[in-house]
Design a protein around this motif. Structure first.
Motif, short mmCIF file in Angstrom:
data_model
loop_
_atom_site.label_atom_id
_atom_site.label_comp_id
_atom_site.label_asym_id
_atom_site.label_seq_id
_atom_site.Cartn_x
_atom_site.Cartn_y
_atom_site.Cartn_z
N GLY A 297 0.82 -1.21 0.00
CA GLY A 297 0.00 0.00 0.00
C GLY A 297 0.85 1.26 0.00
O GLY A 297 0.55 2.23 -0.70
N MET A 298 1.94 1.24 0.78
CA MET A 298 2.83 2.38 0.79
C MET A 298 3.48 2.57 -0.58
O MET A 298 3.67 3.70 -1.04
N ASN A 299 3.79 1.47 -1.25
CA ASN A 299 4.34 1.56 -2.60
C ASN A 299 3.39 2.29 -3.55
O ASN A 299 3.81 3.10 -4.38
N LEU A 326 12.11 3.64 2.68
CA LEU A 326 12.88 2.45 3.06
C LEU A 326 12.84 2.22 4.57
O LEU A 326 12.68 1.08 5.03
N LEU A 327 12.97 3.30 5.34
CA LEU A 327 12.91 3.16 6.80
C LEU A 327 11.55 2.63 7.25
O LEU A 327 11.46 1.74 8.11
N ILE A 380 10.50 -1.38 -2.19
CA ILE A 380 10.68 0.07 -2.33
C ILE A 380 11.56 0.40 -3.53
O ILE A 380 11.27 1.33 -4.30
N LEU A 381 12.62 -0.35 -3.72
CA LEU A 381 13.50 -0.10 -4.86
C LEU A 381 12.78 -0.37 -6.17
O LEU A 381 12.98 0.34 -7.16
N SER A 382 11.92 -1.38 -6.19
CA SER A 382 11.13 -1.67 -7.38
C SER A 382 10.20 -0.50 -7.71
O SER A 382 10.02 -0.14 -8.87
N SER A 383 9.62 0.11 -6.67
CA SER A 383 8.77 1.28 -6.87
C SER A 383 9.56 2.43 -7.48
O SER A 383 9.05 3.15 -8.35
N ALA A 384 10.81 2.58 -7.07
CA ALA A 384 11.66 3.63 -7.64
C ALA A 384 11.89 3.39 -9.13
O ALA A 384 11.87 4.34 -9.93
N PHE A 385 12.10 2.13 -9.52
CA PHE A 385 12.33 1.84 -10.94
C PHE A 385 11.11 2.21 -11.78
O PHE A 385 11.24 2.79 -12.87
#
Length: 453
Positions: A297-299, A326-327, A380-385
């Motif tokens: 959900g945060m993503n 990330l935190l 989280i890193l996937s969301s950044a991509f």
């Protein structure tokens, strides 16, 4: 026009503001399956086993609806942003039409494949009967789920985030109230067992659909009219152009679960452990959803924030948002890790796990949860991509984490060490996390650091 809050609101408060409605919404989705499974396991352990086997089919249904909703939400928001009111209303109406077509597909599959699907994973006639009954009811009655999704996405795109929470919350309450009544019987209601759980789920979705349609009918931003509706090929094409890739991404976990279920009923495993691994896997997926769903959900809230600030060349806000997300993800997954490590027996007790399955189940939950932190970072890193215009990297991570590594690893362990198949999860999460960090360093260097201050 005022300044957009995506570029001006303090980034930490913005992430929390954008994320909490989706986090709560996804927790409600997890609650649907948890409640059904709890009461069914109390009624008959084989009923829970049947629900574990049909769970991937339910997740595939949700994946298709979520993917369609991604297309509807994106195109409706875009048309509204462009000020094209008629085009926006056409997209919304055709979105409902797309969900109705989806329901017709589900109805056909329910009538055709309900029982045979479960037979692919089990030879136990009781399990096949239970699973077939449950899946048939859920598929054939899925008009409620489809229209509920349509209503939620129209309200979200209209800037009404509370509406979807009301829709899902009301549906969840109805499901919870009806489950014990229909499963065990009360007063004039006969005990229907697993079928009663399916009917309770469908009734909850129908009530959610009704509430959703009422809210949409009172929505001043997008007004729908059945009298003026006609299928629009361009609008449908726009919806599915965005929706089909989203369906593919959402469906990866479904195919992973299908593959694992099939591997866990192979003779090398069943000869050693019987149905225990399938039962444990089903329990794990129900339990982990309460840890994974808040991060997912945060993503959903994080992606538009990063996308907007990437377009606005706000490097500092992107990096600050990534650090804070990330935190938060690591804090949520860390709490989940402690819960699974310290109280695995109590978690398994939710599903009235047979005594002989407690020890192997405890071992499995502790092994799998050891890599929750890796999973949180990967999400989280996937969301950044996705936000930085690199969807292929997000897809690569999804394939690695849910298909490429876990299925071959599980298959190898099934033959070499059947009791250790659970180590396929740490293998997948650990490898994917390392890959995600490597890819993020590349994306940061090539796309984020070039934005300037």
């Amino acid at each position: 026009m005022g300044e957009n809050k995506l570029g001006t609101m303090p980034i930490r408060r913005l992430i929390l503001t954008m994320s909490w409605p989706m986090m709560l919404s996804m927790l409600v989705q997890a609650l649907y399956n948890m409640v059904d499974s709890h009461y069914v396991s109390l009624s008959d352990p084989k009923g829970f086993l049947a629900l574990s086997l049909v769970y991937p089919a339910q997740m595939l249904m949700i994946s298709i609806c979520v993917g369609t909703g991604a297309g509807l939400n994106t195109m409706l928001s875009r048309r509204l942003g462009e000020g094209r009111q008629d085009a926006a209303e056409s997209v919304a109406a055709n979105g409902f039409f797309a969900y109705f077509l989806t329901y017709l597909v589900f109805l056909f599959l329910g009538l055709l494949l309900g029982r045979s699907f479960v037979g692919f994973f089990s030879t136990d006639p009781t399990v096949i009967r239970y699973g077939g009954e449950y899946l048939t009811v859920v598929l054939c009655g899925s008009i409620g789920m489809c229209m509920q999704f349509a209503s939620e996405r129209v309200l979200q795109a209209s800037g009404k985030p509370v509406g979807p929470m009301v829709i899902q919350g009301v549906g969840a309450v109805i499901n919870i109230l009806l489950d014990p009544v229909l499963i065990f019987g009360l007063g004039p209601f006969p005990a229907l067992g697993v079928t009663g759980a399916a009917i309770a789920t469908v009734c909850g979705q129908w009530v959610g659909m009704t509430v959703g349609l009422i809210l949409v009918s009172k929505n001043p931003v997008v007004r729908l009219s059945l009298r003026r509706f006609h299928p629009d090929g361009e609008a449908l094409k726009d919806i599915y152009r965005v929706g089909v890739p989203a369906m593919a991404m959402q469906s990866l976990s479904t195919f992973m679960t299908l593959g694992l279920n099939k591997i866990l009923v192979l003779p090398p495993v069943t000869d050693v452990s019987g149905d225990t691994p399938v039962f444990i896997l089903g329990a794990y997926f129900k339990l982990q959803s309460f840890v994974i769903m808040p991060v997912a959900g945060m993503n959903n809230g994080l992606t538009p924030i990063l996308s907007y600030n990437y377009g606005a060349k706000q490097r500092r806000r992107i990096l600050e948002g990534m650090r804070f997300a990330l935190l938060l993800a690591l804090a949520i997954m860390g709490a989940g890790t402690l819960l699974f490590q310290l109280f695995p027996r109590q978690l398994l007790a939710i599903f009235h796990t047979p005594a002989e399955m407690i020890a192997p189940g405890t071992y499995a939950l502790r092994v799998i949860s050891a890599t929750f932190l890796c999973a949180g970072a990967t999400f989280i890193l996937s969301s950044a991509f996705q936000s930085m215009g690199c969807p292929s990297l997000a897809l690569l991570l999804g394939l690695t984490r849910q298909i490429i590594v876990p299925l071959p690893a599980c298959l190898i362990l099934a033959f070499l060490a059947p009791n250790q198949v659970w180590w396929s999860f740490p293998a997948a999460e650990g490898f994917s996390c390392v890959l995600a960090v490597i890819l993020y360093r590349k994306v940061k260097r090539e796309r984020i650091d070039t934005l300037g201050a």
